[in-house]
Design an enzyme around this catalytic site. Structure first.
Site, short mmCIF file in Angstrom:
data_model
loop_
_atom_site.label_atom_id
_atom_site.label_comp_id
_atom_site.label_asym_id
_atom_site.label_seq_id
_atom_site.Cartn_x
_atom_site.Cartn_y
_atom_site.Cartn_z
N ASP A 48 0.82 -1.21 0.00
CA ASP A 48 0.00 0.00 0.00
C ASP A 48 0.85 1.27 0.00
O ASP A 48 2.07 1.21 0.19
CB ASP A 48 -0.97 -0.01 1.19
CG ASP A 48 -0.34 -0.55 2.48
OD1 ASP A 48 0.90 -0.55 2.57
OD2 ASP A 48 -1.08 -0.94 3.38
N ASP B 179 -7.58 -3.13 14.47
CA ASP B 179 -8.97 -3.41 14.10
C ASP B 179 -9.09 -4.60 13.15
O ASP B 179 -10.15 -4.83 12.57
CB ASP B 179 -9.62 -2.17 13.48
CG ASP B 179 -8.91 -1.71 12.20
OD1 ASP B 179 -7.90 -2.34 11.81
OD2 ASP B 179 -9.36 -0.73 11.58
N HIS C 57 -7.35 -5.00 10.33
CA HIS C 57 -7.09 -4.72 8.91
C HIS C 57 -5.80 -5.39 8.44
O HIS C 57 -4.87 -5.60 9.22
CB HIS C 57 -7.10 -3.22 8.61
CG HIS C 57 -5.95 -2.44 9.14
ND1 HIS C 57 -6.09 -1.37 10.00
CD2 HIS C 57 -4.61 -2.54 8.94
CE1 HIS C 57 -4.91 -0.85 10.28
NE2 HIS C 57 -3.99 -1.55 9.65
N GLU D 28 -9.78 -2.04 5.54
CA GLU D 28 -10.41 -1.83 6.84
C GLU D 28 -11.63 -2.75 6.98
O GLU D 28 -12.11 -3.30 5.99
CB GLU D 28 -10.86 -0.37 6.95
CG GLU D 28 -9.74 0.65 6.78
CD GLU D 28 -8.92 0.85 8.04
OE1 GLU D 28 -9.00 0.03 8.98
OE2 GLU D 28 -8.18 1.85 8.10
C1 F6R Z 1 1.47 -1.68 6.11
C2 F6R Z 1 0.13 -2.22 6.24
C3 F6R Z 1 -0.65 -2.19 7.51
C4 F6R Z 1 0.17 -2.60 8.73
C5 F6R Z 1 -0.70 -2.57 9.97
C6 F6R Z 1 0.11 -2.84 11.23
O1 F6R Z 1 1.95 -1.81 4.78
O2 F6R Z 1 -0.36 -2.64 5.25
O3 F6R Z 1 -1.75 -3.05 7.39
O4 F6R Z 1 0.68 -3.87 8.52
O5 F6R Z 1 -1.31 -1.31 10.09
O6 F6R Z 1 1.00 -1.78 11.42
P1 F6R Z 1 2.21 -1.89 12.46
O7 F6R Z 1 3.13 -2.93 11.95
O8 F6R Z 1 2.85 -0.53 12.45
O9 F6R Z 1 1.60 -2.26 13.77
#
Ligand code: F6R
Length: 241
Positions: free
Chosen positions: A66, A134, A136, A141
């Site tokens: 992303d 959450d 995701h 989401e």
């Molecule tokens: C990042 C991504 C997000 C993260 C998620 C967890 O490319 O796609 O889904 O993997 O938000 O973030 P962290 O690792 O910072 O807890």
């Protein structure tokens, strides 16, 4: 099916993730990469391995999950910049082979379609994932369709708050939209390696592994994938029965 590997803490999770990743660091392989705090330990180990063992990435391709919409790639918090700072600039991967979705320009839909086409042409051998508090995965989401392709999405308030730490703790500076691989795109990866550490991930981990397969927890769809490994530390595993 989800195979769960329990480890003690973040360092052990990163060691284990690298051990698995190592078998994919071969010519012709296609890596799916994530940003966020979770994979940093893994990337540090990949850089160390490159320096010590000359593991070459010249014939390896990668696709990131992303990118924020509207953030110039030079911005330190763009995922493009993140990947260069933490991995790409320290290994010999060809810039043309290290793909990050493009969140800039007039036709984001076209960017998304082209990204899916590139992945279809070079299917991902191993997709690294983190998980949001959450549930995701990537920026999909809760409520995102399980068959979604790469698309533009509005970030939920909880994700914006989670990510404010990267923007001077100022919520108003966090972009509100992203281009993200869809859940359907992620599910096409041949193997998936999700890493979850810390107590703030415990509920999402429980819902992913033990909950119903429901769009309310995007990661729960991984129960339907044939080859998923989830590495959890003690804190993230604390609600598992
Ligand atoms: C990042 C991504 C997000 C993260 C998620 C967890 O490319 O796609 O889904 O993997 O938000 O973030 P962290 O690792 O910072 O807890």
């Amino acid at each position: 099916m989800i195979n769960v590997i329990k480890v003690k803490d973040y360092e052990e999770a990163s060691d284990k993730a690298f051990e698995i990743m190592k078998s994919y660091l071969k010519p012709g392989k296609v890596l799916g990469l994530a940003t966020g705090s979770t994979p940093l330990g893994l990337y540090a180990r990949m850089v160390k391995d490159y320096k010590e063992n000359n593991t070459s990435y010249k014939e390896i391709k990668s696709f990131n999950l992303d990118e924020y919409v509207g953030l110039p790639i030079e911005h330190p918090e763009s995922y493009y910049a993140f990947m260069h700072r933490n991995l790409f600039d320290h290994i010999d991967i060809d810039d043309n082979n290290a793909h990050v979705p493009c969140g800039l320009g007039d036709d984001l839909e076209k960017n998304c379609r082209e990204y899916d086409e590139m992945i279809d042409n070079d299917p991902i051998d191993i997709q690294i994932l983190g998980i949001g508090s959450d549930g995701h995965i990537a920026f999909n989401e809760p409520g995102t369709a399980f068959d979604s392709k790469t698309h533009v999405t509005d970030l939920h308030q909880s994700t914006i708050s989670d990510n404010a730490r990267f923007f001077d703790n100022d919520i108003s500076k966090v972009p509100t939209q992203a281009v993200t691989q869809g859940i359907g795109t992620i599910m096409k990866a041949k193997n998936i390696l999700l890493i979850a550490t810390g107590s703030n991930k415990a509920k999402a981990v429980k819902d992913m592994i033990e909950g119903p397969i429901d769009e309310a927890c995007p990661a729960s769809i991984l129960q339907n994938h044939q080859d998923v490994i989830v590495i959890v530390d003690e804190a993230a595993a604390s609600l598992l029965s």
